[in-house]
Scaffold this motif. Structure first.
Motif, PDB file in Angstrom:
ATOM      1  N   LEU A 256       0.832  -1.201   0.000  1.00  0.00           N
ATOM      2  CA  LEU A 256       0.000   0.000   0.000  1.00  0.00           C
ATOM      3  C   LEU A 256       0.871   1.257   0.000  1.00  0.00           C
ATOM      4  O   LEU A 256       0.600   2.216  -0.724  1.00  0.00           O
ATOM      5  CB  LEU A 256      -0.911   0.013   1.224  1.00  0.00           C
ATOM      6  N   GLN A 257       1.927   1.237   0.807  1.00  0.00           N
ATOM      7  CA  GLN A 257       2.805   2.402   0.859  1.00  0.00           C
ATOM      8  C   GLN A 257       3.489   2.638  -0.484  1.00  0.00           C
ATOM      9  O   GLN A 257       3.707   3.790  -0.884  1.00  0.00           O
ATOM     10  CB  GLN A 257       3.844   2.235   1.963  1.00  0.00           C
ATOM     11  N   ALA A 258       3.820   1.579  -1.203  1.00  0.00           N
ATOM     12  CA  ALA A 258       4.438   1.733  -2.525  1.00  0.00           C
ATOM     13  C   ALA A 258       3.478   2.431  -3.495  1.00  0.00           C
ATOM     14  O   ALA A 258       3.898   3.275  -4.308  1.00  0.00           O
ATOM     15  CB  ALA A 258       4.855   0.370  -3.070  1.00  0.00           C
ATOM     16  N   GLU A 259       2.174   2.111  -3.423  1.00  0.00           N
ATOM     17  CA  GLU A 259       1.199   2.805  -4.272  1.00  0.00           C
ATOM     18  C   GLU A 259       1.064   4.263  -3.854  1.00  0.00           C
ATOM     19  O   GLU A 259       0.966   5.158  -4.710  1.00  0.00           O
ATOM     20  CB  GLU A 259      -0.155   2.100  -4.212  1.00  0.00           C
ATOM     21  N   LEU A 260       1.038   4.507  -2.557  1.00  0.00           N
ATOM     22  CA  LEU A 260       1.009   5.894  -2.075  1.00  0.00           C
ATOM     23  C   LEU A 260       2.214   6.667  -2.615  1.00  0.00           C
ATOM     24  O   LEU A 260       2.080   7.809  -3.079  1.00  0.00           O
ATOM     25  CB  LEU A 260       1.022   5.926  -0.547  1.00  0.00           C
ATOM     26  N   ASP A 261       3.380   6.042  -2.582  1.00  0.00           N
ATOM     27  CA  ASP A 261       4.597   6.724  -3.018  1.00  0.00           C
ATOM     28  C   ASP A 261       4.580   7.004  -4.515  1.00  0.00           C
ATOM     29  O   ASP A 261       5.064   8.054  -4.959  1.00  0.00           O
ATOM     30  CB  ASP A 261       5.823   5.880  -2.659  1.00  0.00           C
ATOM     31  N   ARG A 262       4.025   6.085  -5.301  1.00  0.00           N
ATOM     32  CA  ARG A 262       3.964   6.336  -6.740  1.00  0.00           C
ATOM     33  C   ARG A 262       3.038   7.508  -7.046  1.00  0.00           C
ATOM     34  O   ARG A 262       3.356   8.372  -7.869  1.00  0.00           O
ATOM     35  CB  ARG A 262       3.505   5.078  -7.482  1.00  0.00           C
ATOM     36  N   LEU A 263       1.887   7.543  -6.383  1.00  0.00           N
ATOM     37  CA  LEU A 263       0.976   8.675  -6.562  1.00  0.00           C
ATOM     38  C   LEU A 263       1.629   9.967  -6.087  1.00  0.00           C
ATOM     39  O   LEU A 263       1.505  11.018  -6.725  1.00  0.00           O
ATOM     40  CB  LEU A 263      -0.325   8.425  -5.794  1.00  0.00           C
ATOM     41  N   GLU A 264       2.325   9.892  -4.960  1.00  0.00           N
ATOM     42  CA  GLU A 264       3.012  11.067  -4.423  1.00  0.00           C
ATOM     43  C   GLU A 264       4.033  11.611  -5.415  1.00  0.00           C
ATOM     44  O   GLU A 264       4.167  12.827  -5.594  1.00  0.00           O
ATOM     45  CB  GLU A 264       3.696  10.701  -3.110  1.00  0.00           C
ATOM     46  N   GLY A 265       4.752  10.715  -6.083  1.00  0.00           N
ATOM     47  CA  GLY A 265       5.738  11.142  -7.061  1.00  0.00           C
ATOM     48  C   GLY A 265       5.115  11.888  -8.225  1.00  0.00           C
ATOM     49  O   GLY A 265       5.661  12.887  -8.717  1.00  0.00           O
ATOM     50  N   ILE A 266       3.962  11.412  -8.693  1.00  0.00           N
ATOM     51  CA  ILE A 266       3.269  12.089  -9.789  1.00  0.00           C
ATOM     52  C   ILE A 266       2.786  13.461  -9.338  1.00  0.00           C
ATOM     53  O   ILE A 266       2.883  14.451 -10.077  1.00  0.00           O
ATOM     54  CB  ILE A 266       2.103  11.220 -10.292  1.00  0.00           C
ATOM     55  N   CYS A 267       2.272  13.532  -8.118  1.00  0.00           N
ATOM     56  CA  CYS A 267       1.823  14.819  -7.580  1.00  0.00           C
ATOM     57  C   CYS A 267       2.982  15.802  -7.467  1.00  0.00           C
ATOM     58  O   CYS A 267       2.870  16.973  -7.860  1.00  0.00           O
ATOM     59  CB  CYS A 267       1.177  14.629  -6.212  1.00  0.00           C
ATOM     60  N   ALA A 268       4.103  15.345  -6.908  1.00  0.00           N
ATOM     61  CA  ALA A 268       5.250  16.230  -6.711  1.00  0.00           C
ATOM     62  C   ALA A 268       5.765  16.762  -8.041  1.00  0.00           C
ATOM     63  O   ALA A 268       6.168  17.925  -8.149  1.00  0.00           O
ATOM     64  CB  ALA A 268       6.346  15.488  -5.956  1.00  0.00           C
ATOM     65  N   LYS A 269       5.737  15.917  -9.061  1.00  0.00           N
ATOM     66  CA  LYS A 269       6.188  16.353 -10.390  1.00  0.00           C
ATOM     67  C   LYS A 269       5.328  17.485 -10.935  1.00  0.00           C
ATOM     68  O   LYS A 269       5.834  18.432 -11.554  1.00  0.00           O
ATOM     69  CB  LYS A 269       6.134  15.168 -11.357  1.00  0.00           C
ATOM     70  N   ASN A 270       4.025  17.415 -10.665  1.00  0.00           N
ATOM     71  CA  ASN A 270       3.092  18.399 -11.214  1.00  0.00           C
ATOM     72  C   ASN A 270       2.914  19.623 -10.321  1.00  0.00           C
ATOM     73  O   ASN A 270       2.614  20.713 -10.811  1.00  0.00           O
ATOM     74  CB  ASN A 270       1.730  17.755 -11.447  1.00  0.00           C
ATOM     75  N   TRP A 271       3.068  19.445  -9.010  1.00  0.00           N
ATOM     76  CA  TRP A 271       2.666  20.499  -8.078  1.00  0.00           C
ATOM     77  C   TRP A 271       3.831  21.136  -7.334  1.00  0.00           C
ATOM     78  O   TRP A 271       3.602  22.011  -6.494  1.00  0.00           O
ATOM     79  CB  TRP A 271       1.642  19.941  -7.085  1.00  0.00           C
ATOM     80  N   SER A 272       5.050  20.733  -7.600  1.00  0.00           N
ATOM     81  CA  SER A 272       6.238  21.427  -7.093  1.00  0.00           C
ATOM     82  C   SER A 272       6.199  21.667  -5.586  1.00  0.00           C
ATOM     83  O   SER A 272       6.511  22.751  -5.101  1.00  0.00           O
ATOM     84  CB  SER A 272       6.417  22.769  -7.825  1.00  0.00           C
ATOM     85  N   HIS A 273       5.765  20.643  -4.851  1.00  0.00           N
ATOM     86  CA  HIS A 273       5.834  20.657  -3.389  1.00  0.00           C
ATOM     87  C   HIS A 273       4.924  21.679  -2.718  1.00  0.00           C
ATOM     88  O   HIS A 273       5.142  22.055  -1.581  1.00  0.00           O
ATOM     89  CB  HIS A 273       7.279  20.862  -2.919  1.00  0.00           C
ATOM     90  N   GLU A 274       3.899  22.150  -3.417  1.00  0.00           N
ATOM     91  CA  GLU A 274       2.896  22.964  -2.738  1.00  0.00           C
ATOM     92  C   GLU A 274       2.061  22.063  -1.824  1.00  0.00           C
ATOM     93  O   GLU A 274       1.901  20.873  -2.072  1.00  0.00           O
ATOM     94  CB  GLU A 274       1.972  23.661  -3.738  1.00  0.00           C
ATOM     95  N   VAL A 275       1.513  22.640  -0.781  1.00  0.00           N
ATOM     96  CA  VAL A 275       0.715  21.852   0.158  1.00  0.00           C
ATOM     97  C   VAL A 275      -0.694  21.679  -0.392  1.00  0.00           C
ATOM     98  O   VAL A 275      -1.323  22.628  -0.858  1.00  0.00           O
ATOM     99  CB  VAL A 275       0.655  22.538   1.539  1.00  0.00           C
ATOM    100  N   ALA A 276      -1.200  20.448  -0.351  1.00  0.00           N
ATOM    101  CA  ALA A 276      -2.537  20.171  -0.849  1.00  0.00           C
ATOM    102  C   ALA A 276      -3.584  20.787   0.066  1.00  0.00           C
ATOM    103  O   ALA A 276      -3.478  20.704   1.286  1.00  0.00           O
ATOM    104  CB  ALA A 276      -2.763  18.665  -0.953  1.00  0.00           C
ATOM    105  N   VAL A 277      -4.595  21.418  -0.532  1.00  0.00           N
ATOM    106  CA  VAL A 277      -5.694  21.993   0.236  1.00  0.00           C
ATOM    107  C   VAL A 277      -7.000  21.488  -0.329  1.00  0.00           C
ATOM    108  O   VAL A 277      -7.076  21.053  -1.470  1.00  0.00           O
ATOM    109  CB  VAL A 277      -5.669  23.536   0.189  1.00  0.00           C
ATOM    110  N   ALA A 278      -8.038  21.533   0.496  1.00  0.00           N
ATOM    111  CA  ALA A 278      -9.365  21.115   0.033  1.00  0.00           C
ATOM    112  C   ALA A 278     -10.268  22.312   0.012  1.00  0.00           C
ATOM    113  O   ALA A 278     -10.119  23.237   0.801  1.00  0.00           O
ATOM    114  CB  ALA A 278      -9.936  20.058   0.956  1.00  0.00           C
TER     115      ALA A 278
END
Length: 278
Positions: A256-278
């Motif tokens: 599960l953590q490996a899937e979280l990390d893959r998604l995290e990597g895609i997010c970081a590539k697109n969002w440049s380490h901005e904090v996610a907000v809702a």
């Protein structure tokens, strides 16, 4: 710990999570129906999780498209749960699950009609006023349209426009619907009100025949859904929380953590380490 990507909290692993610390999500998501009005061990367990992580709520039984009146007793319980645990994100499904007070135990599609969109929008506004917070609605998977008079994407846009609600973009559901109903998933995403996306879900599915995919939340995410996710978040103007859904066939926590990390990597590539907000 991840910055953008969270996980659904399951009782199957919540105790292990607290004891072993293998999972490092940005937040946890819960269904209020499964955790409100509980006591004893599970209440203590949930409080410990909430003390360490943000928690978002994703409901199962609001039945926003139902012809029945909204269940005020249920909404009062949800409101108390959200306030008691300082939960600031509440989403539900753009579907219905009860009629004439009969609970159908499934998420059924709402007819793609303007009068249905108007009905849903009125109910959304009532819910938002009662809870005192925005409601996000999830694009659901469906297997046959019902009395459609407009396209799926036009219906979604109309509901969002009339109600002012947020949109929960379930990328796997878009992939499943596009495959089953023969449209292009990327074009569909382009046609959504992307400025209203407040939350994203990612999950696995199962192909049961050459022309049918079932949304199961019981399998790993496949590469084409990751690709669609990458495209979708590249189109957003700001980061939003992303959830990995896994409802059964729960694998080892490291997987599960490996899937979280893959998604995290895609997010970081697109969002440049901005904090996610809702």
């Amino acid at each position: 710990m991840n910055t953008y990507v969270g996980l659904g909290l399951r009782k199957e692993f919540s105790a292990d999570f607290l004891d072993k610390g293998i999972l490092q999500p940005a937040f946890f998501e819960v269904a209020p129906e499964n955790w409100m009005n509980i006591g004893g061990f599970w209440a203590k367990n949930f409080r410990e999780v909430r003390d360490r992580f943000p928690v978002h709520a994703h409901g199962l039984s609001l039945s926003i498209g139902s012809p029945d009146a909204l269940d005020r007793k249920f909404l009062s319980q949800v409101r108390s749960f959200l306030r008691d645990y300082d939960i600031r994100v509440y989403t539900e499904h753009l579907s219905f699950s009860k009629c004439d007070n009969a609970h159908l135990y499934d998420l059924l599609p709402i007819p793609f009609r303007r009068d249905a969109a108007q009905h849903v929008a009125r109910r959304v506004q009532e819910v938002q006023d009662f809870l005192g917070m925005p409601l996000g609605l999830e694009i659901v998977s469906y297997y046959t349209p019902v009395a459609a008079e407009m396209s799926e994407v036009d219906f979604i846009n109309e509901v969002v426009r009339l109600s002012g609600c947020g949109l929960l973009l379930d990328v796997n559901n878009v992939f499943v619907n596009a495959f089953n109903h023969g449209y292009d998933a990327f074009t569909f995403i382009d046609a959504l009100p992307l400025d209203k996306v407040m939350y994203i879900h990612m999950a696995g599915h199962e192909q049961v025949s050459p022309d049918l995919i079932i949304d199961t939340h019981g399998q790993p995410i496949i590469d084409p859904v990751y690709d669609l996710f990458d495209y979708a978040i590249s189109r957003l103007e700001r980061p939003v929380p992303v959830l990995l859904e896994r409802d059964y066939n729960i694998p080892e926590l490291s997987e599960l953590q490996a899937e979280l990390d893959r998604l995290e990597g895609i997010c970081a590539k697109n969002w440049s380490h901005e904090v996610a907000v809702a």
